[in-house]
Design an enzyme around this catalytic site. Structure first.
Site, mmCIF file in Angstrom:
data_model
loop_
_atom_site.group_PDB
_atom_site.id
_atom_site.type_symbol
_atom_site.label_atom_id
_atom_site.label_comp_id
_atom_site.label_asym_id
_atom_site.label_seq_id
_atom_site.Cartn_x
_atom_site.Cartn_y
_atom_site.Cartn_z
ATOM 1 N N LYS A 1 0.834 -1.205 0.000
ATOM 2 C CA LYS A 1 0.000 0.000 0.000
ATOM 3 C C LYS A 1 0.867 1.253 0.000
ATOM 4 O O LYS A 1 0.681 2.167 -0.803
ATOM 5 C CB LYS A 1 -0.938 -0.015 1.203
ATOM 6 N N ARG B 1 -4.013 2.868 8.175
ATOM 7 C CA ARG B 1 -4.213 1.597 7.467
ATOM 8 C C ARG B 1 -2.961 0.742 7.514
ATOM 9 O O ARG B 1 -1.841 1.249 7.534
ATOM 10 C CB ARG B 1 -4.578 1.846 5.994
ATOM 11 N N GLY C 1 -8.143 -7.502 4.184
ATOM 12 C CA GLY C 1 -9.036 -7.620 5.329
ATOM 13 C C GLY C 1 -8.462 -8.306 6.547
ATOM 14 O O GLY C 1 -9.114 -8.415 7.577
ATOM 15 N N MET D 1 -5.798 -7.420 8.410
ATOM 16 C CA MET D 1 -5.321 -6.508 9.453
ATOM 17 C C MET D 1 -6.289 -5.336 9.568
ATOM 18 O O MET D 1 -7.282 -5.260 8.863
ATOM 19 C CB MET D 1 -3.894 -6.067 9.137
ATOM 20 N N ARG E 1 -3.294 -1.913 -6.223
ATOM 21 C CA ARG E 1 -2.430 -3.081 -6.026
ATOM 22 C C ARG E 1 -2.732 -4.073 -7.138
ATOM 23 O O ARG E 1 -3.803 -4.021 -7.753
ATOM 24 C CB ARG E 1 -2.689 -3.724 -4.660
ATOM 25 N N HIS F 1 -15.488 -8.328 1.325
ATOM 26 C CA HIS F 1 -14.449 -9.179 1.906
ATOM 27 C C HIS F 1 -14.599 -10.627 1.429
ATOM 28 O O HIS F 1 -13.630 -11.275 1.026
ATOM 29 C CB HIS F 1 -14.533 -9.117 3.433
ATOM 30 N N ARG G 1 3.139 -47.924 -8.602
ATOM 31 C CA ARG G 1 3.283 -48.715 -7.368
ATOM 32 C C ARG G 1 2.522 -50.028 -7.543
ATOM 33 O O ARG G 1 1.291 -50.050 -7.494
ATOM 34 C CB ARG G 1 2.724 -47.922 -6.177
ATOM 35 N N ARG H 1 7.785 -49.722 -9.929
ATOM 36 C CA ARG H 1 8.479 -50.126 -8.697
ATOM 37 C C ARG H 1 8.034 -51.524 -8.297
ATOM 38 O O ARG H 1 6.841 -51.813 -8.213
ATOM 39 C CB ARG H 1 8.154 -49.138 -7.577
ATOM 40 N N GLU I 1 16.053 -43.891 -1.343
ATOM 41 C CA GLU I 1 15.183 -43.441 -0.255
ATOM 42 C C GLU I 1 15.782 -43.725 1.116
ATOM 43 O O GLU I 1 15.148 -43.495 2.146
ATOM 44 C CB GLU I 1 13.795 -44.088 -0.383
ATOM 45 N N SER J 1 15.695 -42.855 -8.945
ATOM 46 C CA SER J 1 14.452 -42.133 -8.647
ATOM 47 C C SER J 1 14.429 -41.902 -7.145
ATOM 48 O O SER J 1 14.483 -42.858 -6.368
ATOM 49 C CB SER J 1 13.233 -42.964 -9.066
ATOM 50 N N THR K 1 11.307 -39.302 -2.102
ATOM 51 C CA THR K 1 11.535 -38.267 -1.079
ATOM 52 C C THR K 1 10.637 -38.426 0.141
ATOM 53 O O THR K 1 10.933 -37.857 1.191
ATOM 54 C CB THR K 1 11.361 -36.863 -1.687
ATOM 55 N N ASN K 2 9.546 -39.207 0.032
ATOM 56 C CA ASN K 2 8.724 -39.437 1.236
ATOM 57 C C ASN K 2 9.537 -40.207 2.274
ATOM 58 O O ASN K 2 9.667 -39.792 3.427
ATOM 59 C CB ASN K 2 7.455 -40.218 0.884
ATOM 60 N N ASP K 3 10.083 -41.367 1.859
ATOM 61 C CA ASP K 3 10.870 -42.173 2.797
ATOM 62 C C ASP K 3 12.220 -41.536 3.103
ATOM 63 O O ASP K 3 12.730 -41.649 4.224
ATOM 64 C CB ASP K 3 11.081 -43.584 2.239
ATOM 65 N N CYS L 1 10.046 -38.942 -7.173
ATOM 66 C CA CYS L 1 8.678 -39.448 -7.327
ATOM 67 C C CYS L 1 7.887 -39.362 -6.025
ATOM 68 O O CYS L 1 6.784 -39.888 -5.942
ATOM 69 C CB CYS L 1 8.693 -40.887 -7.829
ATOM 70 N N TYR M 1 13.823 -35.154 -14.320
ATOM 71 C CA TYR M 1 12.366 -35.081 -14.267
ATOM 72 C C TYR M 1 11.877 -35.087 -12.826
ATOM 73 O O TYR M 1 12.607 -35.445 -11.895
ATOM 74 C CB TYR M 1 11.725 -36.243 -15.038
#
Length: 907
Positions: free
Chosen positions: A27, A98, A107, A109, A371, A489, A595, A651, A778, A797, A800-802, A864, A884
């Site tokens: 603002k 303001r 809205g 703040m 804005r 709002h 899977r 897999r 993993e 591959s 990333t979860n495990d 993956c 990828y």
């Protein structure tokens, strides 16, 4: 040199400019910029975002002491420009206070208008303007707003209305009028008297009369609002860091409530819902800005075409519309023309759709804010592509203008046209935010959150929404309000969230205490189902069926643009032909994770799978695997067909075997009957499979190495399916992935089984197909020894979860027990299972890629895990050189855009 904390603007000059938004907030920076480019803006000054952080570090009293001299000096500059004096009785200057963070938080703040009034000043203002009604209307607004924001006057129960609104309703009822602007001067005086009495009764304090006491109270209240519950929730939803802080802008008041030649409004240079290149907005005559954005009164349209569209939806004739509900274009043509020119000037200056607030004071137009406007996902894409085609931005800017996660909105279901023909329309409102939503009526935000946590789909129904309703709006399928316009709002926040919203449905009578809503004689209770069409504004009774959304031409063009700049490819995680086809339609170039365990849970398959697991010896396992082989082969043929010509990374069996066996008595009896053994034998075998920590136990390649017949069967199914399809003229590209490798020798043992089985199949079929054997990284040890594993593995591959689970030592299943506390205490900034931990887990990924390619330079690498569709994680994958990412089908467009942005942002 003393740090500069206060920046002034006014009369075409400014100490700040647009690129100082980090310091002045959005603002403050834009108020300065508008001055510099010749837009009429009331003078004022901005206190920086850095002061907000100081406020929380050293406290209120210390900050007021530091700011006092600079604020008074800046305020004197405003007095000179406005030729009036702050706190003076005969010639008073009133100001607004303001908030304004660097990121738009509509809205969330607090704002205070008409500051500087007291019992004496209001009389002076009345004499100065010769308009007593205006003066007292401003005073009652100020007492109400200051009492709410600074003094904390709130309802004691959620079913109760605001204490000030209760007083207003009482006075209006006594006078026999419906609208606030029908109250006369004596009524407004009575309101002020009752307001101040209510403040005294509830707070034990007299309403402050000193203008400077009011000012410091308001400035500190805005800083306090940075840490209010709704602002914290909004920041969490939008990923806005708490350390950014808010600026405070203090500005000379201009008044839209000085009579019928005064007005206030909000406008957009383009349609924020659809993206249509059409100036639009709403205004109210003889009102102040809060009346529009708070939804207290339903406003009128600024443009004639907007007014005509509104009347058509509402079933109002053109004759009635033009006489009773004229647009600003018709009612105030000169002001409209000036407004239209200035909105065009602002869009051309900022090269983006603008959301603007303005006031008309006795025929003079003032801008209070501009804005970059919040917009829906569909509007975001259309505006970006239109601005590109209109030559206002280039291709790279068009890509950067689109927020990846908002693409999800374009993929949401829409109502089925056949179902709409039989749906009962209850009422119509304003189509504030497009989409289709069906759910149960809920009247309060906290109840909406509880119902949603119980997996119920809800529609939040309110007379009007306020920022306190944010938590309920966030979980609701849609939002319906009785009051408010397209710029209220509810509308603005819903568009920002991508939520379906209908506002200003005036035929609704909401009874919070009874928890009912009555519409033209139909009474609906909390829990009843309704459906909202946010595109047309129609409200339907009950549930209406939906269908998948159709991808637009602008969307397709954006995706083509992504492909032009991306280096990182996007695959999908898919276990069925249907998912594979959906992902391919969204531009996936292969499957990064199929899977196989997800294929075993159908009735016939699960019986054979359980037979294999519960068999007492190799012969028994092979017999059961023989039953599974044709099922697996058919599944793989379906997926290869869907992904013809694209790589499919499959897999091998990964989860622990206990997940497949029956733990209930009925299931154990069924398996005993199927296998011709006793229930006690089945129970004993199930108990023998139980592990204390199964996710770290007998799973992944450990299964294949202890039961090589499983790997052999799965390889026969994969390669056999590919060979059969090759005979049909298709082009399958199988990749076989060994899960949970931690030691090179684990991988080598599995690879030998896979390649030996493939060689047998090639001999049986009399032909060969190319295939790859790779592994899932993993386990941290696999990343640390990636150069050894890459000596055999043809691709990596990253699961990333495990990998996250094992690197942090956090259980994916149990993290919910402490994650909220960790996020609240800022021990963690984000959930590491949703957003990739770049410093820890990311370091292992980067190391594994470098080590692997040091041995095998052409090594293909991808991820993956769930992070494959999260934009910041995708950008990290680009940075560390992955080939990828793979994600769920509906995240594919998001990942494609993030990949393109990563390439464009690269320096």
């Amino acid at each position: 040199m003393e740090k500069k904390r206060v920046y002034t603007f006014g009369n075409g000059e400014a100490e700040g400019k647009a690129d100082m938004r980090n310091l002045l907030g959005g603002k403050g920076a834009n108020l300065a910029e508008m001055n510099l480019i010749g837009v009429p803006v009331p003078p004022g000054f901005t206190i920086t975002t850095e002061v907000c952080n100081e406020y929380y570090e050293i406290g209120k009293e210390a900050v007021v002491k530091i700011l006092k001299e600079d604020v008074e000096k800046a305020l004197h500059g405003v007095e000179v420009l406005m030729r009036s004096k702050f706190g003076d009785v005969e010639n008073p200057l009133l100001v607004s206070v303001r908030s304004g963070a660097r990121a738009s938080m509509p809205g969330m703040m607090d704002t205070i208008l008409n500051l500087g009034l007291n019992d004496e000043v209001v009389e002076g203002l009345s004499r100065k303007t010769a308009n007593p009604r205006f003066a007292w209307d401003s005073y009652r607004r100020f007492v109400q707003m200051y009492g709410d924001v600074v003094l904390g006057m709130k309802p004691t129960n959620k079913e109760d209305i605001d204490p000030f609104e209760a007083i207003i309703e009482s006075v209006k009822e006594g006078k026999g009028v419906k609208l606030d602007n029908e109250l006369d001067v004596e009524d407004l005086k009575e309101l002020v008297k009752r307001f101040k009495l209510a403040v005294k009764e509830q707070t034990g304090q007299d309403f402050p009369v000193s203008a400077y006491e009011q000012l410091w109270g308001a400035i500190c209240a805005v800083f306090n609002s940075w840490m209010n519950e709704r602002a914290i929730l909004y920041r969490k939803m939008e990923g806005i860091p708490a350390e950014w802080g808010t600026a405070v802008s203090v500005q000379a008041m201009v008044f839209g409530n000085m009579g019928n030649n005064s007005a206030t409004g909000v406008c957009f240079s383009r349609d924020a819902g659809s993206g249509e290149d059409l100036f639009n907005g709403e205004y109210l005559i003889n009102a102040q800005g809060e009346d529009v954005v708070a939804g207290i009164r339903t406003p009128q349209q600024i443009t004639k075409i907007g007014s005509q569209r509104w009347a058509e939806r509402a079933g109002i004739s053109e004759e009635v519309r033009s006489s009773k509900y004229p647009s600003m274009e018709e009612a105030m043509p000169e002001i409209y023309n000036e407004l239209d020119k200035l909105q065009t000037k602002l869009e051309n200056h900022y090269h983006d759709m603008q959301d603007m607030e303005f006031t008309v004071q006795e025929g003079k137009l003032w801008f209070l804010q501009t804005r970059n406007g919040k917009r829906t996902g569909a509007a975001m894409v259309k505006i970006a592509m239109d601005l590109l085609h209109q030559g206002m931005i280039d291709e790279k800017t068009a890509l950067l203008r689109c927020e990846p996660n908002k693409l999800d909105e374009l993929l949401h279901p829409v109502f089925d046209k056949a179902a709409l023909k039989t749906a009962k329309t209850l009422t119509r409102g304003l189509p504030a935010s497009p989409g289709a939503a069906t759910g149960q009526i809920v009247f309060f935000a906290d109840d909406a959150a509880l119902w949603a946590a119980d997996s119920k789909k809800v529609i939040l129904v309110r007379i009007e929404t306020s920022p306190e309703d944010l938590a309920g709006m966030a979980v609701a399928e849609g939002i319906l309000t009785a009051r408010g316009g397209m710029t209220s709002h509810a509308a603005v926040v819903a568009r920002g969230m991508g939520k379906c919203c209908i506002s200003g449905a005036g035929a609704m009578n909401v009874d919070y205490k009874a928890r009912t809503v009555e519409i033209d004689g139909v009474v609906l209770n909390e829990g009843d189902f309704i459906s909202l069409n946010g595109t047309t504004g129609e409200v339907y009774q009950g549930k209406v069926n939906t269908k998948a959304a159709e991808v637009s031409g602008d969307f397709a063009q954006l995706m083509d643009l992504c492909d032009k700049y991306s280096r990182l490819k996007v695959r999908t995680n898919a276990d069925t032909p249907h998912d594979a086809m959906v992902a391919r339609q969204f531009g996936a170039v292969g499957i990064g994770l199929c899977r196989t365990e997800h294929m075993f849970f159908e009735s016939q398959k699960i019986v054979a799978m359980r037979e294999m697991i519960l068999a007492p010896d190799v012969e028994g396992r092979k017999k059961a695997l023989g039953k599974l082989l044709p099922y697996q082969k058919d599944d793989f043929k379906g997926i290869f067909r869907a992904m013809d010509g694209c790589p499919v990374n499959i897999r091998l069996l990964d989860p622990p075997l206990h997940e497949f066996v029956p733990h209930d008595e009925k299931g154990q009896q069924e398996m005993a009957d199927a296998m011709g053994v006793t229930v006690s034998y089945i129970r004993q075998r199930v108990e023998s499979l139980c592990e204390h920590n199964p996710m770290l136990g007998h799973r992944g390649c450990r299964l294949g190495n202890t039961y090589p017949e499983i790997t052999e069967m799965q390889t026969r199914a994969i390669i056999g399916a590919a060979l059969e399809l090759k005979k049909e003229g298709l082009d399958p590209h199988p990749e076989i992935m060994v899960p949970l490798t931690g030691i090179l020798y684990e991988f080598e043992a599995q690879e030998k089984i896979i390649r030996d089985t493939a060689a047998q199949l090639f001999e049986e079929f009399g032909t060969e197909i190319p295939f790859k054997v790779g592994t899932m990284i993993e386990i941290p040890r696999a990343a640390l020894t990636a150069d050894r594993i890459a000596s055999r593995a043809e691709y990596f591959s990253f699961g990333t979860n495990d990998l996250t689970q094992m690197t942090f030592g956090y259980s994916r299943d149990d993290i919910a027990s402490f994650l909220p506390v960790y996020l609240e205490k800022k021990i963690l900034k984000v959930d590491p299972f949703q957003v990739l931990d770049q410093k820890g887990v990311g370091q292992l990924i980067e190391m594994a890629v470098q080590k692997g390619r040091s041995v095998r330079p052409e090594l293909k690498c991808g991820i993956c895990g769930e992070h494959g569709g999260e934009p910041s994680s995708v950008k990290f994958c680009h940075k560390v050189g992955l080939n990828y990412v793979s994600c769920s089908p509906f995240r594919v467009p998001i990942a494609r855009l993030a990949a393109a942005q990563a390439a464009v942002e690269e320096k």
